[in-house]
Design a protein around this motif. Sequence first.
Motif, PDB file in Angstrom:
ATOM      1  N   GLU A  39       6.022   7.044  29.338  1.00 57.09           N
ATOM      2  CA  GLU A  39       6.681   7.377  28.074  1.00 57.09           C
ATOM      3  C   GLU A  39       7.902   6.491  27.872  1.00 57.09           C
ATOM      4  O   GLU A  39       8.663   6.270  28.816  1.00 57.09           O
ATOM      5  CB  GLU A  39       7.122   8.846  28.085  1.00 57.09           C
ATOM      6  CG  GLU A  39       6.008   9.808  27.746  1.00 57.09           C
ATOM      7  CD  GLU A  39       6.515  11.236  27.675  1.00 57.09           C
ATOM      8  OE1 GLU A  39       7.685  11.441  27.273  1.00 57.09           O
ATOM      9  OE2 GLU A  39       5.741  12.144  28.048  1.00 57.09           O
ATOM     10  N   PRO A  40       8.087   5.941  26.674  1.00 53.65           N
ATOM     11  CA  PRO A  40       9.276   5.103  26.462  1.00 53.65           C
ATOM     12  C   PRO A  40      10.546   5.958  26.561  1.00 53.65           C
ATOM     13  O   PRO A  40      10.534   7.136  26.241  1.00 53.65           O
ATOM     14  CB  PRO A  40       9.084   4.582  25.034  1.00 53.65           C
ATOM     15  CG  PRO A  40       8.170   5.557  24.381  1.00 53.65           C
ATOM     16  CD  PRO A  40       7.288   6.108  25.457  1.00 53.65           C
ATOM     17  N   VAL A  41      11.633   5.341  27.054  1.00 57.02           N
ATOM     18  CA  VAL A  41      12.906   6.064  27.155  1.00 57.02           C
ATOM     19  C   VAL A  41      13.449   6.278  25.746  1.00 57.02           C
ATOM     20  O   VAL A  41      13.609   5.340  24.980  1.00 57.02           O
ATOM     21  CB  VAL A  41      13.923   5.271  28.000  1.00 57.02           C
ATOM     22  CG1 VAL A  41      15.264   6.004  28.040  1.00 57.02           C
ATOM     23  CG2 VAL A  41      13.389   5.050  29.393  1.00 57.02           C
ATOM     24  N   GLN A  42      13.665   7.524  25.385  1.00 58.69           N
ATOM     25  CA  GLN A  42      14.182   7.826  24.051  1.00 58.69           C
ATOM     26  C   GLN A  42      15.114   9.018  24.172  1.00 58.69           C
ATOM     27  O   GLN A  42      15.291   9.595  25.229  1.00 58.69           O
ATOM     28  CB  GLN A  42      13.032   8.137  23.105  1.00 58.69           C
ATOM     29  CG  GLN A  42      11.989   9.042  23.746  1.00 58.69           C
ATOM     30  CD  GLN A  42      11.221   9.851  22.747  1.00 58.69           C
ATOM     31  OE1 GLN A  42      11.638  10.940  22.421  1.00 58.69           O
ATOM     32  NE2 GLN A  42      10.107   9.320  22.277  1.00 58.69           N
ATOM     33  N   GLY A  43      15.694   9.390  23.122  1.00 57.79           N
ATOM     34  CA  GLY A  43      16.491  10.622  23.171  1.00 57.79           C
ATOM     35  C   GLY A  43      17.975  10.439  22.916  1.00 57.79           C
ATOM     36  O   GLY A  43      18.815  10.857  23.703  1.00 57.79           O
ATOM     37  N   TYR A  44      18.261   9.767  21.776  1.00 59.32           N
ATOM     38  CA  TYR A  44      19.666   9.650  21.388  1.00 59.32           C
ATOM     39  C   TYR A  44      20.343  11.026  21.270  1.00 59.32           C
ATOM     40  O   TYR A  44      21.454  11.218  21.773  1.00 59.32           O
ATOM     41  CB  TYR A  44      19.743   8.867  20.069  1.00 59.32           C
ATOM     42  CG  TYR A  44      21.123   8.729  19.520  1.00 59.32           C
ATOM     43  CD1 TYR A  44      22.038   7.881  20.130  1.00 59.32           C
ATOM     44  CD2 TYR A  44      21.515   9.449  18.387  1.00 59.32           C
ATOM     45  CE1 TYR A  44      23.309   7.766  19.620  1.00 59.32           C
ATOM     46  CE2 TYR A  44      22.782   9.336  17.886  1.00 59.32           C
ATOM     47  CZ  TYR A  44      23.680   8.489  18.505  1.00 59.32           C
ATOM     48  OH  TYR A  44      24.950   8.387  17.998  1.00 59.32           O
ATOM     49  N   PRO A  45      19.680  12.027  20.674  1.00 60.70           N
ATOM     50  CA  PRO A  45      20.331  13.345  20.558  1.00 60.70           C
ATOM     51  C   PRO A  45      20.694  13.945  21.917  1.00 60.70           C
ATOM     52  O   PRO A  45      21.792  14.496  22.086  1.00 60.70           O
ATOM     53  CB  PRO A  45      19.273  14.215  19.876  1.00 60.70           C
ATOM     54  CG  PRO A  45      18.351  13.261  19.228  1.00 60.70           C
ATOM     55  CD  PRO A  45      18.353  12.024  20.054  1.00 60.70           C
TER      56      PRO A  45
END
Length: 343
Positions: A273-279
């Motif tokens: 899974e790509p690293v995401q999650g600014y929130p």
Amino acid sequence: MNALVKFWPPEPSSGSGVTLSVVVPLYNEYEVIGLLYERLSAILATLDISWELVLVDDGSTDGTAKAIEHLTQAHPAVTAVLLNRNFGKEAALTAGLDHAQGDAVIIIDADLQDPPELIPQMLVAWHDGADIVCMRRRSRAGETWFKRVSAHHFYRLLNAISDVDIPEDTGDFRLLSRRAVEALSQLNERERYMKGLFAWIGLPTTVIEYDRMPRAAGTTKWDYLSLFGLALEGITSFSVAPLRLAMGLGLLTAFAGILFTFWIVVKALVFGEPVQGYPSLISMVTILGGVQLLSIGLLGEYIGKTYYETKQRPVYLVRDVHRQGKASAQASAQTASMRGRKA
Ligand code: UDP
Ligand code: MG
């Protein structure tokens, strides 16, 4: 009662010839002074003992000082201690205790919320060997629901986290033996949370229950902010539990952070899974920032206390002492230096 009186005073005696001192701190209590003296002297007159009344004016602005000065002229048993300015109730009490000469000292509020009629009962407990007779409030008439509930929980919290055991729902209304007064005068802290200090000295204590009355006249000197300040003072004076709590919170958030990081790495490497999650990043930053600021604030509270203590300023300054119609102005210099000497 009178049968007991013959055996007084129990040891140790102050040697002053005064058996009982009643100490009253007054801040803008002009309206109640007359009634206060009447009620106190009426009950003290029924006892077969020598007594004195130590009235401490805590820098009142309403003529309290003049009124108690007049009382001393009319009544030889009254001593008026006038402080330079408003130092707060804890300091006024300390001044009163320093000037009291009795073998036993009773502290009582000026507003008659604590009934003077209980004094004989307190003396009996003292005679039976108690060094401290604490008066526990069974009820608190005339106080708001919020004040009652918050006071109730505050005492429970303080006892749960502090090193001393403060009897719940007790105020400053109590009797102290000479031994207890001497012990208290050895405690040199400038910020004096009296209820905690009374418990800290650890002498035999008896608790008597009573019903707290509404004020006889005038208004309370406390608002919620100052009560919160007193509560914080109580906790930080007698416990470093909040610092430990901050440390625990730090450990917990650090641990959660490590778990979270581990989860992200596993997600990226194993599941692709790509690293995401600014929130989530923002929420972590704000949570951590909050925890850090809170902990720094707490630390600051303790450092601030250390700062005040290191200045070694006297707890109070006395402008004048009036006794038997005579004023002794030198008292101020003496008392101011007294605490320094004991340090
Ligand atoms: N008091 C004082 N200095 C202060 C505030 C209060 O000496 O800065 C005295 C006040 O005159 C009274 C006692 O402390 O004799 C208790 O104050 P108050 O009745 O206002 O408190 P409460 O009973 O509402 O807790
Ligand atoms: Mg009161």
